[in-house]
Design a protein around this motif. Structure first.
Motif, mmCIF file in Angstrom:
data_model
loop_
_atom_site.group_PDB
_atom_site.id
_atom_site.type_symbol
_atom_site.label_atom_id
_atom_site.label_comp_id
_atom_site.label_asym_id
_atom_site.label_seq_id
_atom_site.Cartn_x
_atom_site.Cartn_y
_atom_site.Cartn_z
ATOM 1 N N ARG A 274 7.145 -23.378 -10.670
ATOM 2 C CA ARG A 274 8.353 -22.542 -10.763
ATOM 3 C C ARG A 274 9.471 -23.218 -9.983
ATOM 4 O O ARG A 274 9.316 -23.497 -8.801
ATOM 5 C CB ARG A 274 8.119 -21.145 -10.162
ATOM 6 N N ASP A 275 10.571 -23.459 -10.666
ATOM 7 C CA ASP A 275 11.680 -24.148 -10.005
ATOM 8 C C ASP A 275 12.835 -23.158 -9.927
ATOM 9 O O ASP A 275 13.676 -23.102 -10.816
ATOM 10 C CB ASP A 275 12.050 -25.387 -10.834
ATOM 11 N N GLU A 276 12.838 -22.362 -8.877
ATOM 12 C CA GLU A 276 13.806 -21.257 -8.830
ATOM 13 C C GLU A 276 14.774 -21.377 -7.661
ATOM 14 O O GLU A 276 14.372 -21.653 -6.541
ATOM 15 C CB GLU A 276 13.058 -19.925 -8.699
ATOM 16 N N GLN A 277 16.025 -21.132 -7.958
ATOM 17 C CA GLN A 277 17.053 -21.099 -6.919
ATOM 18 C C GLN A 277 16.947 -19.800 -6.107
ATOM 19 O O GLN A 277 17.085 -19.788 -4.903
ATOM 20 C CB GLN A 277 18.444 -21.178 -7.568
ATOM 21 N N LEU A 278 16.676 -18.699 -6.803
ATOM 22 C CA LEU A 278 16.639 -17.383 -6.146
ATOM 23 C C LEU A 278 15.218 -17.029 -5.716
ATOM 24 O O LEU A 278 14.248 -17.574 -6.243
ATOM 25 C CB LEU A 278 17.173 -16.308 -7.106
ATOM 26 N N ASP A 279 15.114 -16.101 -4.770
ATOM 27 C CA ASP A 279 13.804 -15.593 -4.339
ATOM 28 C C ASP A 279 13.505 -14.355 -5.191
ATOM 29 O O ASP A 279 14.043 -13.278 -4.948
ATOM 30 C CB ASP A 279 13.863 -15.233 -2.852
ATOM 31 N N THR A 280 12.687 -14.540 -6.216
ATOM 32 C CA THR A 280 12.449 -13.455 -7.173
ATOM 33 C C THR A 280 11.068 -12.837 -6.974
ATOM 34 O O THR A 280 10.079 -13.561 -6.845
ATOM 35 C CB THR A 280 12.569 -13.987 -8.617
ATOM 36 N N TRP A 281 11.034 -11.517 -6.959
ATOM 37 C CA TRP A 281 9.786 -10.771 -6.772
ATOM 38 C C TRP A 281 9.524 -9.918 -8.007
ATOM 39 O O TRP A 281 10.440 -9.328 -8.572
ATOM 40 C CB TRP A 281 9.902 -9.868 -5.538
ATOM 41 N N VAL A 282 8.264 -9.865 -8.396
ATOM 42 C CA VAL A 282 7.876 -8.989 -9.514
ATOM 43 C C VAL A 282 7.026 -7.855 -8.945
ATOM 44 O O VAL A 282 6.058 -8.093 -8.219
ATOM 45 C CB VAL A 282 7.088 -9.764 -10.588
ATOM 46 N N LEU A 283 7.430 -6.624 -9.257
ATOM 47 C CA LEU A 283 6.717 -5.439 -8.773
ATOM 48 C C LEU A 283 6.088 -4.720 -9.958
ATOM 49 O O LEU A 283 6.727 -4.556 -10.994
ATOM 50 C CB LEU A 283 7.693 -4.464 -8.080
ATOM 51 N N HIS A 284 4.853 -4.280 -9.808
ATOM 52 C CA HIS A 284 4.204 -3.447 -10.821
ATOM 53 C C HIS A 284 3.934 -2.074 -10.217
ATOM 54 O O HIS A 284 3.334 -1.982 -9.138
ATOM 55 C CB HIS A 284 2.872 -4.054 -11.279
ATOM 56 N N ALA A 285 4.346 -1.036 -10.908
ATOM 57 C CA ALA A 285 4.019 0.321 -10.469
ATOM 58 C C ALA A 285 2.587 0.650 -10.880
ATOM 59 O O ALA A 285 2.010 -0.017 -11.746
ATOM 60 C CB ALA A 285 4.985 1.315 -11.100
ATOM 61 N N THR A 286 2.016 1.681 -10.264
ATOM 62 C CA THR A 286 0.679 2.122 -10.686
ATOM 63 C C THR A 286 0.781 2.769 -12.069
ATOM 64 O O THR A 286 1.852 3.203 -12.489
ATOM 65 C CB THR A 286 0.101 3.172 -9.716
ATOM 66 N N SER A 287 -0.352 2.854 -12.755
ATOM 67 C CA SER A 287 -0.376 3.510 -14.066
ATOM 68 C C SER A 287 -0.004 4.984 -13.945
ATOM 69 O O SER A 287 0.706 5.521 -14.793
ATOM 70 C CB SER A 287 -1.766 3.382 -14.697
ATOM 71 N N ASP A 288 -0.491 5.633 -12.886
ATOM 72 C CA ASP A 288 -0.169 7.060 -12.696
ATOM 73 C C ASP A 288 1.326 7.276 -12.539
ATOM 74 O O ASP A 288 1.917 8.130 -13.194
ATOM 75 C CB ASP A 288 -0.883 7.617 -11.437
ATOM 76 N N TRP A 289 1.930 6.492 -11.660
ATOM 77 C CA TRP A 289 3.379 6.634 -11.435
ATOM 78 C C TRP A 289 4.139 6.310 -12.720
ATOM 79 O O TRP A 289 5.084 7.010 -13.096
ATOM 80 C CB TRP A 289 3.831 5.705 -10.303
ATOM 81 N N SER A 290 3.691 5.258 -13.404
ATOM 82 C CA SER A 290 4.367 4.846 -14.645
ATOM 83 C C SER A 290 4.278 5.940 -15.699
ATOM 84 O O SER A 290 5.247 6.231 -16.402
ATOM 85 C CB SER A 290 3.752 3.549 -15.176
#
Length: 328
Positions: A222-238
């Motif tokens: 991954r060649d990224e300029q920005l600090d990117t985060w991926v978040l997954h919610a729980t199935s219940d919350w979703s």
């Protein structure tokens, strides 16, 4: 003239079938409603580069899949990811002792399905609405009213709720698919101009709306300029928040993330949300694949096994095996 085999769905299960059938000398035609391959292994293009919003990594336990992953590594499509993992429980962040080997596509998750597509005939942007059998052969009808065919056999490699109507000509299989519950997941990506002050690169979260978070740039290639985060919610919350707007989902999950990450979290440079309606099956099954061999109709996918990338691939192999066995 050889009549080709139709495969609906160009995710990992559909491509696994295609690969096995082509290896056995069969001609295949793939159809996918999306504009690219990958299904839940797809990567989304964004201002911060390509982001893995679906499958975050995969593991390999079955010997056949371990061998397959080695081929992907040799081809330059996959690499091992060794993140600094944490657990968040009862308000505390602790390093995770988890030693499991994790793999990711390089330079993005979709590199694997892209690679598998190389010699395959595929119609993208084509949503199949109906699968019906003429006197001798199968035909597909898409949502635009166009007909495709003839096909000697049809393999349906989409999530169970989408497979159910396509299996209508075999009520027995349709009933099995209809009984599979798939869980939704809201995914959010947040990008920060200045890297967040944390060593954490992945985290399993307990007792919160969030289930998982990952630092995208910690993955190889991954060649990224920005600090990117991926978040997954729980199935219940979703499930409870399935109809929220994307803006509301971003706001709520960004708040949750800021609370648990243990450092200052500024407003993100950009954010996006994606709703996976059928992210994973709610329980494991042992079918391998579904087959009505006399009719020539098959179904496969992660929902036929474990709900994992490995399960999807193995299910595709099993569908191909049953299909080829019946041709002999």
């Amino acid at each position: 003239m050889t009549v080709p085999i139709a495969i609906i769905g160009a995710g990992i299960a559909g491509l696994s079938v295609a690969q096995a059938l082509q290896k056995a000398g069969q001609s295949v035609h793939l159809f996918d409603k999306g504009h690219g391959s990958g299904g839940r292994m797809a990567s989304k293009r964004s201002e911060a580069g390509a982001l893995d919003l679906g499958a975050q990594y995969f593991t390999a336990r079955d010997r056949r899949f371990v061998e397959q992953v080695q081929h992907w590594v040799a081809a330059g499509w996959a690499e091992q990811w060794k993140p600094q993992l944490y657990n968040y429980r009862d308000g505390e962040l602790t390093p995770s002792p988890d030693e499991q080997t994790r793999w990711v596509g390089v330079p993005r998750m979709s590199a694997i399905t892209r690679g598998l597509l190389k010699d395959v005939t595929v119609n993208f942007g084509c949503r199949i609405a109906e699968v019906f059998r003429g006197k001798q052969y199968w035909h597909l009808q898409d949502t635009e009213g166009c007909s495709h065919g003839p096909y000697s056999r049809v393999v349906i490699a989409v999530p169970a709720p989408q497979a159910t109507p396509l299996l209508a000509s075999t009520p027995k299989l349709a009933a099995v698919a209809a009984g599979v519950q798939m869980e939704p997941v809201w995914a959010v990506a947040l990008a920060f101009q200045t890297p967040l002050d944390t060593p954490m690169q992945g985290c399993f979260v307990q007792d919160k709306p969030l289930d998982w978070l990952a630092r995208n740039r910690s993955k190889p290639g991954r060649d990224e300029q920005l600090d990117t985060w991926v978040l997954h919610a729980t199935s219940d919350w979703s499930r409870q928040h399935i109809d929220l707007t994307k803006e509301q989902v971003i706001e709520q999950l960004w708040g949750e993330f800021a609370e648990l990450v243990g450092c200052v979290v500024p407003a993100p440079t950009f954010a996006l949300a994606h709703r996976w309606l059928y992210a994973r099956p709610s329980s494991n099954h042992e079918w391998g694949a579904l087959a009505d061999a006399d009719q020539g109709l098959y179904a496969c996918g992660d929902w036929c096994l474990s709900g994992r990338v490995e399960g999807a691939w193995l299910s595709g192999q099993e569908a191909a095996r049953r299909l080829l066995e019946h041709m002999e």
